[in-house]
Scaffold this active site. Sequence first.
Site, PDB file in Angstrom:
ATOM      1  N   HIS A  16       0.858  -1.187   0.000  1.00  0.00           N
ATOM      2  CA  HIS A  16       0.000   0.000   0.000  1.00  0.00           C
ATOM      3  C   HIS A  16       0.887   1.228   0.000  1.00  0.00           C
ATOM      4  O   HIS A  16       1.941   1.235   0.630  1.00  0.00           O
ATOM      5  CB  HIS A  16      -0.899   0.012   1.242  1.00  0.00           C
ATOM      6  N   ASP A  72      -7.876  -5.433   0.099  1.00  0.00           N
ATOM      7  CA  ASP A  72      -8.351  -6.305  -0.973  1.00  0.00           C
ATOM      8  C   ASP A  72      -7.952  -7.761  -0.800  1.00  0.00           C
ATOM      9  O   ASP A  72      -8.457  -8.627  -1.505  1.00  0.00           O
ATOM     10  CB  ASP A  72      -7.827  -5.807  -2.331  1.00  0.00           C
TER      11      ASP A  72
END
Length: 483
Positions: free
Chosen positions: A304, A361
């Site tokens: 991320h 996710d």
Amino acid sequence: MNEQCTINYGDNKQVSLPMMVGSEGERAIDISTLRKNTGLITLDEAYVNTGSCKSAITYLDGEKGILRYRGYPIEELATKSRFVEVAYLLMYGELPTPKELDAFSGLLNNSSLIHEDMRHFFLAFPNHAHPMGILTTMVASLSSFYPVPEEMSDEEERQVIANLVSQVRTIAAFSYKKFIGEPMIYPSYKLRFVENFLNMMFSSPVQNYQQDPDIVKAIDTFLILHADHEQNCSTSAVRITGSSLANVYAVISAGISALWGQRHGGANQGVISILDEIVTSGDDGRRFIEDAKNKKVRLMGFGHRVYKTFDPRAKIMKELCHKLLNKPGMADPMIDIAMRLEETALSDDYFLSRNLYPNVDFYSGLILKAAGIPFNMFTVLFAIGRTPGWLAHWREMRHDKDNRISRPRQIYVGPPMRNYIPMDKRAGGGRTSLSGRFIADGDTSNPFVKSKRFTETVRNERFIPAPPPDNKPSGPDSSIARG
Ligand code: ACO
């Protein structure tokens, strides 16, 4: 705050810039006067260090794994609130009172139908059109059916917001029905937000959909966890598009388009593709991890831009995933592979040294799969969840009296001024890229030339047609005059 940041540049020149501090103590150098006073700009490709606005909606600390909406920890909201409450909170800054929630839910309910004429649009999409493509097109089309006045009253603004939160969900379900060739099911005033969506997706004139409270809760939590994430790619697209004062439906459509990509909302589909590939190839995940370390593939759902530790949303998703898959008849061997991948990655120096942890996710696709949501609808579900966040940012920007059009600058690296070359003097063999690099014919080192593997995956999903059988690219027809 009186702290200043001094920059030395050029021949003994100096400029002092004010520092500012946010409500959670994060500090920034305010460079808004830099160019005016020095002629300099800053360069920050991919906006790794750039704050693009001040916002009071969401706080996140990527080093500590903290996420809060309007000051409330995501963990509490995910367990104690419903999505509609969280949508209200993001938009209007406070948790709704029972009366306010009732009014907001009623408005969402009354705004859930889309104009009957819009149903014809769905018929014109080819079979198997990707629901994200349909969603972004249809949301932009709403602007023609629900005109937005230039000067909006508070009431008109509330209506526009309710339309989008509610109609994105209706369009999402309709696009799935179009995909599978079944009649569209209208929203019902008898059902709450998530139940309504599941009913529009899965019931048909010949079969009633039986709601499972655990699935309803899982989807509701999924939507809460996706509702906002400050200045990510799609929210920035929304803010940039909105800053031109574009129609709000076009603004949200821009957010949906930005979300679609594999590096962003499309990653939840990517994770299931990987798990599926591992299951079919008989690998236990180790080969895939080696391929990821060798940069042949990316471990989707990992890494991320902001989180350098566990994404707090991923922790909640993982728990939720276990809870759902432990229900009788819902076991999925993919969860074992996902956990093995996570364990292998988190004990590997490649991932640890780069602070690559599971993101939101990684487990969300498994939850959606368990809930019966088809693979190509995963990113659409993300869009339903993110719509209140996008709208909250659009609203915040709209009410900011200092709001101006977003217009970044650049460092030009192309060719300097040169003389025009007439057509008969131009040599072939290549072209100059937009960044000024000469690209010889046949050079595929351009990062935008997609890998064979990616193209194959996409083709398998029937998003793009296969090349002609003899593998010859279908080149331009030389008999057609061009100029
Ligand atoms: N698998 C393998 N290696 C990775 C991964 C991954 N998932 N993510 C990053 N890396 C590596 C990069 O190769 C790079 O290595 P290097 O230092 O040897 O060159 C390093 O980690 C830094 O990666 P960047 O791509 O520079 O990081 P960036 O902040 O630009 O990208 C992103 C963040 C896009 C999320 C990236 O981690 C990624 O592609 N992850 C997979 C896709 C994904 O899950 N996206 C969803 C994000 S959450 C969301 O949008 C809802």
